[in-house]
Design an enzyme around this catalytic site. Sequence first.
Site, PDB file in Angstrom:
ATOM      1  N   ALA A 174       0.912  -1.164   0.257  1.00  0.00           N
ATOM      2  CA  ALA A 174      -0.129   0.198   0.329  1.00  0.00           C
ATOM      3  C   ALA A 174       0.892   1.192   0.165  1.00  0.00           C
ATOM      4  O   ALA A 174       1.846   1.000   0.581  1.00  0.00           O
ATOM      5  CB  ALA A 174      -0.930   0.344   1.106  1.00  0.00           C
ATOM      6  N   SER A 175      -0.097   2.537  -1.078  1.00  0.00           N
ATOM      7  CA  SER A 175       0.737   3.645  -0.415  1.00  0.00           C
ATOM      8  C   SER A 175       2.331   3.639  -1.388  1.00  0.00           C
ATOM      9  O   SER A 175       2.267   3.225  -2.521  1.00  0.00           O
ATOM     10  CB  SER A 175       1.036   4.350   1.313  1.00  0.00           C
ATOM     11  N   GLY A 176       3.286   3.328  -0.460  1.00  0.00           N
ATOM     12  CA  GLY A 176       4.907   3.464  -0.991  1.00  0.00           C
ATOM     13  C   GLY A 176       5.148   2.251  -1.642  1.00  0.00           C
ATOM     14  O   GLY A 176       5.572   1.638  -2.871  1.00  0.00           O
ATOM     15  N   GLY A 234      -3.487   0.100  -2.738  1.00  0.00           N
ATOM     16  CA  GLY A 234      -3.762   1.050  -3.139  1.00  0.00           C
ATOM     17  C   GLY A 234      -3.278   2.425  -1.975  1.00  0.00           C
ATOM     18  O   GLY A 234      -2.137   2.206  -2.418  1.00  0.00           O
TER      19      GLY A 234
END
Length: 342
Positions: A124-126, A146
């Site tokens: 997720a994210s990074g 995501g």
Amino acid sequence: MTMLKERVGQNDKKSLRMVDYSKYSRVRKSTLGIGGGGDLIAVIRASGSITRTRSGLSVSSSGIIAEQLIKKIRTVRESEKYKAVILRIDSPGGDALASDLMWREIRLLAESKPVVASMSDVAASGGYYMAMAAPVIVAEKLTLTGSIGVITGKFILQKLYERIDFNKEILSRGRYAELNAADQRPLRPDEAELFEKSAQNAYASFRDKAAMSRSMSIDQMETVAQGRVWSGQDAASRGLVDSLGGFSQALAIAKQRAKIPQDKKVRLVEISKASPTLPEILSGIGGSVLGVDRVVKGVLQDVTSLNGVQARMDGILFERLENMPGENQLFLLVKEITNYFG
């Protein structure tokens, strides 16, 4: 156990057949069709929070250190012996700049040979930032992914400094020279506005690169971005993931893209050291106090790395402090200090 039964499609079973570690560790790769063979496929594992460089508090084998992973990616890119690469990701994200630097390197790697991103429990994210650099992304149905968004902020230590009778004065020149250095006072309105603009610019860059990587328009990506977290199955239906499955699915796709017959054996080469196994963790703990100190040290590493904009899934940072023995003095100190940050 209920989730595990659902994941393996055995909801109607009262119990699952389990294999103990001693037997599992003796399984040969050749029996799975992934051992031996002349063709080499590189496996790059990226697990943990993302930081740019190793800090003084870094725990051995903990986290994704961008400068180290980039070196490994370049080594694989410059080598002609690897037919394909599987990037195995298990990360909630971290430093946004570090994520962007690795995204660029993975894109360059994908120009030289097939690259498949294989998501584990969390990407997720990074973690998604890294994965989206690969032409093909494979996720489990229950993978958390995501979280295309960023956060930023600043620790205000005024009350802590007052409590320990610590005085800090800064000599500076320039309106925003103290933006990151002055932790003894709150942000001025104009400084807060600059912080917000920085976060908005970082988010726009992340979103736009995600749109480019996934062949979407910016408007299409905006509908699935905004920091939303998706399961692997939901991400696949929204175009954030290409295929559902585990490592074996990623391997099959890597073979296909490298024009290696599916029935041909290949040799997987671990480029980056994998996370420690359960026996290694247990043998390294030695006792409950040392175990707590190791966890606390890892949290301290994350705290000290929170500089600048973060591409990190919110709420993941301090969860390791939950349910830990309260009598450990180092734990109590960290817990007390973090109360000032909340």
